[in-house]
Design a protein around this motif. Structure first.
Motif, PDB file in Angstrom:
ATOM      1  N   ARG A  49       0.785  -1.264   0.080  1.00 43.90           N
ATOM      2  CA  ARG A  49      -0.236  -0.310   0.275  1.00 43.90           C
ATOM      3  C   ARG A  49       0.988   1.242  -0.390  1.00 43.90           C
ATOM      4  O   ARG A  49       0.653   2.275  -0.894  1.00 43.90           O
ATOM      5  CB  ARG A  49      -0.624  -0.038   1.191  1.00 43.90           C
ATOM      6  N   ARG A  52       2.161   1.636  -3.514  1.00 41.72           N
ATOM      7  CA  ARG A  52       1.312   1.925  -4.489  1.00 41.72           C
ATOM      8  C   ARG A  52       1.355   3.606  -4.471  1.00 41.72           C
ATOM      9  O   ARG A  52       0.742   4.328  -4.811  1.00 41.72           O
ATOM     10  CB  ARG A  52      -0.120   1.300  -3.821  1.00 41.72           C
ATOM     11  N   ASP A  53       1.199   4.077  -2.888  1.00 41.12           N
ATOM     12  CA  ASP A  53       0.546   5.504  -3.016  1.00 41.12           C
ATOM     13  C   ASP A  53       2.032   6.390  -2.735  1.00 41.12           C
ATOM     14  O   ASP A  53       1.699   7.584  -2.733  1.00 41.12           O
ATOM     15  CB  ASP A  53       0.160   5.593  -1.654  1.00 41.12           C
TER      16      ASP A  53
END
Length: 101
Positions: A49, A52-53
């Protein structure tokens, strides 16, 4: 009494603020700084995550280990969050006062 509030992503960002680390090194560092253990599923799910960010990035693998490092955006997000938590903690501790220590 042990209470754990920190989100895995915050713990990972705080660990990576000290320099790039691979998964096992992250787990050990987080145990040391936060007194909590992240399992591999939790660790790699959170790393995915964060990557991805744009808050962490994977570096080239070293002997089958993939290190990660915090990005400039990740450092900014971590700093803002930790400063907010520090402000909340200061108020909470002041309100609790010495009678609750």
């Amino acid at each position: 009494m042990e209470v754990k509030f920190a989100e895995p992503g915050v713990l990972i960002l705080a660990s990576l603020a000290g320099g790039p680390k691979h998964g096992y090194a992250l787990i050990k560092d987080i145990e040391e700084i936060a007194g909590t253990t992240l399992g591999p599923g939790t660790l790699y799910g959170a790393l995915g995550r964060l990557e991805r960010d744009g808050l962490v990035e994977a570096l080239p693998a070293e002997d089958r280990r993939r290190p990660y490092r915090i990005t400039a955006a990740g450092a900014e997000v971590a700093r803002a969050y930790l400063e907010h938590v520090r402000a909340v903690a200061r108020v909470g501790l002041r309100r609790l006062g010495p009678a609750h220590a």
